[in-house]
Design a protein around this motif. Structure first.
Motif, short mmCIF file in Angstrom:
data_model
loop_
_atom_site.label_atom_id
_atom_site.label_comp_id
_atom_site.label_asym_id
_atom_site.label_seq_id
_atom_site.Cartn_x
_atom_site.Cartn_y
_atom_site.Cartn_z
N CYS A 23 0.83 -1.21 0.00
CA CYS A 23 0.00 0.00 0.00
C CYS A 23 0.87 1.26 0.00
O CYS A 23 0.62 2.20 -0.76
N GLY A 26 2.33 2.18 -3.32
CA GLY A 26 1.39 2.50 -4.39
C GLY A 26 1.04 1.34 -5.31
O GLY A 26 0.59 1.54 -6.43
N ARG A 27 1.22 0.11 -4.85
CA ARG A 27 0.93 -1.06 -5.68
C ARG A 27 -0.50 -1.56 -5.53
O ARG A 27 -0.90 -2.50 -6.20
N THR A 29 -4.63 -0.36 -5.41
CA THR A 29 -5.65 0.68 -5.57
C THR A 29 -7.01 0.10 -5.21
O THR A 29 -7.26 -1.09 -5.41
N ASN A 31 -11.00 0.96 -5.92
CA ASN A 31 -11.93 1.74 -6.74
C ASN A 31 -11.20 2.81 -7.57
O ASN A 31 -11.67 3.92 -7.72
N GLY A 32 -10.02 2.45 -8.06
CA GLY A 32 -9.26 3.33 -8.93
C GLY A 32 -8.40 4.37 -8.24
O GLY A 32 -7.72 5.16 -8.89
N LYS A 33 -8.38 4.40 -6.92
CA LYS A 33 -7.59 5.38 -6.17
C LYS A 33 -6.52 4.65 -5.36
O LYS A 33 -6.79 3.58 -4.81
N PRO A 34 -5.32 5.23 -5.25
CA PRO A 34 -4.27 4.60 -4.44
C PRO A 34 -4.74 4.41 -3.00
O PRO A 34 -5.39 5.29 -2.43
N ALA A 35 -4.43 3.25 -2.43
CA ALA A 35 -4.92 2.90 -1.09
C ALA A 35 -3.82 3.01 -0.05
O ALA A 35 -2.71 2.55 -0.28
N LYS A 36 -4.13 3.62 1.07
CA LYS A 36 -3.26 3.61 2.24
C LYS A 36 -3.62 2.35 3.04
O LYS A 36 -4.74 1.83 2.93
N LYS A 48 -7.22 -3.55 -6.90
CA LYS A 48 -6.26 -3.90 -7.94
C LYS A 48 -4.88 -3.98 -7.29
O LYS A 48 -4.43 -3.03 -6.67
N GLU A 57 -7.00 -8.31 -10.10
CA GLU A 57 -8.14 -7.48 -9.74
C GLU A 57 -9.19 -8.36 -9.07
O GLU A 57 -9.55 -9.41 -9.60
#
Length: 80
Positions: A23, A26-27, A29, A31-36, A48, A57
């Motif tokens: 996370c 940046g590997r 995401t 719903n299309g947004k980078p996840a923390k 993803k 996915e």
């Protein structure tokens, strides 16, 4: 449930620390947004994950706090 805990409980990634690092780098995401690592996910979210050159996915189908090995695959559905 946090994304890093979900990835570990569903056995997509073996360790929570590895999921957190993925996370942070940046590997992953949602719903299309980078996840923390602390992002809360819900049923229906699209995740993803990029492992080197391959991409996986999945859609969250169920959230189980302490799944048995047999139940881990019920937590997600692979879509790509």
């Amino acid at each position: 449930m946090r994304i890093d805990k979900f990835l570990k409980n569903s056995r997509i990634i073996k360790r929570r620390t590895v999921a957190k690092e993925a996370c942070d780098n940046g590997r992953i995401t949602v719903n299309g947004k980078p996840a923390k690592a602390g992002l809360d996910i819900t049923k229906g979210d699209k995740i993803k994950i990029t492992f080197g050159s391959s991409v996986m996915e999945v859609v969250v189908s169920e959230i189980i706090e302490s799944p048995r090995k047999e139940d881990a695959e019920k937590m997600y559905e692979i879509i790509g």
